[in-house]
Design an enzyme around this catalytic site. Structure first.
Site, PDB file in Angstrom:
ATOM      1  N   SER A 141       0.826  -1.203   0.000  1.00  0.00           N
ATOM      2  CA  SER A 141       0.000   0.000   0.000  1.00  0.00           C
ATOM      3  C   SER A 141       0.860   1.253   0.000  1.00  0.00           C
ATOM      4  O   SER A 141       1.962   1.270   0.561  1.00  0.00           O
ATOM      5  CB  SER A 141      -0.893   0.000   1.248  1.00  0.00           C
ATOM      6  N   TYR A 166      -2.306  -0.090  10.119  1.00  0.00           N
ATOM      7  CA  TYR A 166      -2.503  -0.707   8.812  1.00  0.00           C
ATOM      8  C   TYR A 166      -1.239  -0.575   7.974  1.00  0.00           C
ATOM      9  O   TYR A 166      -0.760  -1.557   7.386  1.00  0.00           O
ATOM     10  CB  TYR A 166      -3.683  -0.039   8.095  1.00  0.00           C
TER      11      TYR A 166
END
Length: 346
Positions: A141, A166
């Protein structure tokens, strides 16, 4: 044969259908959790020819649309289950898209991220090692760049300051993949996704939340007073890159067979401009409430995709206007006939 985890998810659904339509044999897995309403996940599976009742009764189903697509209800956290799957099938490549998603959710539910994004990923790595899988491709990501102020983000930039749990789990995936590549010669490729949007998108993403609120006549929250920009990337462009990385030969290189690439449009767009285009497609003006930055958010994302262009001739081509129009068309067709204009991504 290719294994795709997270096959009922947003990107996973698009990838599996692209692969099987191209003639590849695919096994898809997903735990179908309730992070967001599972009805959307089941609807994606139905669009791919997977029957919900069959899955609920037996845990597995073969697609009625694509005979070369077989789906299993299975979470990566289930180590023995993942091991049995690898014993049953001989995978030439694995694409790991399954993960607990969302930056803000990680602030209140950290264990879900450790279970899925760390423990689950190790289960995949270990089975790929034991069964000598030819290539593991996995989703990372843009969030790994965290507090990095330099733009555009390049793969050589420092990623030691994640801004959310995350992001930290995604960076851990990259490090774990490198270790398995180093120790066992497992070829791994991580792709850092940049703000993926499009039809069948997750209801917790900003563009879905905005659409729901705008059509219902509710105000939308615009964080950081609107002074934010994102490298919005249309889902078909992401899937095109994934297919190339999965199916094309890996570039020759010496040393550890571990690579990381940015995959994005390479054109950051101000959040207010994105909202403006969404308003145009929806035909409704939004009432905006401007507020401060959310914990875990970053002000700007901007992908340098030159490495992926060099090694795989990749370039995202879908313009934002085209992508938003496609999303809104799907959104209206999916949500409004069943729930009315004032219902949607809840």
């Amino acid at each position: 044969m290719i294994l795709v985890s997270g096959a009922a998810g947003f990107i996973g659904f698009h990838l599996t259908t692209a692969l099987v339509a191209a003639g590849e044999t695919v096994v898809g897995i997903d735990n179908l959790n309730d992070y967001y309403p599972p009805e959307l996940k089941w609807a994606r599976l139905a669009a791919a020819g997977i029957d919900q009742r069959t899955v609920e009764e037996s845990g597995t189903a073969r697609s009625s649309r694509f005979p070369n697509y077989h789906f299993f209800r299975l979470g990566l956290e289930d180590g023995p289950g993942v091991a049995r799957l690898f014993e049953q099938f001989s995978f030439t490549a694995v694409c790991n898209l399954a993960a607990q998603a969302g930056v803000r959710y990680s602030l209140t539910n950290p264990q879900a991220y450790v279970d899925s994004n760390v423990t689950g990923f190790v289960n995949v790595l270990e089975q790929c090692r034991q069964h000598r899988v030819g290539h593991l491709v996995y989703a990372s990501s843009s969030s790994v760049y965290g507090l990095n102020a330099k733009v555009p983000f390049a793969e050589t930039d420092d990623v030691s300051q994640p801004a959310s749990l995350y992001a930290a789990t995604k960076r851990s995936n990259e490090l774990l993949a490198h270790v398995y590549s180093h120790l066992y010669g497992l070829p791994t490729t991580g792709l850092r996704f940049f703000t993926v949007y499009g039809p069948w998108g997750r209801p917790d993403m900003a563009y879905s939340l905005f659409s729901d609120a705008i059509l219902a006549g509710r105000p939308i929250q615009v964080f950081n007073q609107g002074a934010m920009s994102r490298d919005f990337t249309y889902v078909d462009d992401i899937v095109g890159g994934l297919v190339r990385v999965l199916l094309q030969p890996r570039p020759e290189s010496s040393g550890v067979p571990s690579r990381i690439y940015n995959i994005g449009k390479g054109q950051p767009v101000n959040l207010l401009r994105f909202i403006e285009l969404l308003e145009e497609q929806l035909g409704v003006k939004a009432e905006k409430i401007f507020t401060g930055m959310q914990p875990g958010d970053v002000e700007k994302t901007f992908a340098d995709t030159s490495a992926l262009e060099r090694d795989y001739a990749y370039r995202a081509t879908t313009g934002l206007e085209t992508g938003i129009a496609a999303f809104v068309d799907w959104y209206r067709n999916y949500y409004q006939p069943h729930q009315g204009a004032d219902a949607g991504a809840k």
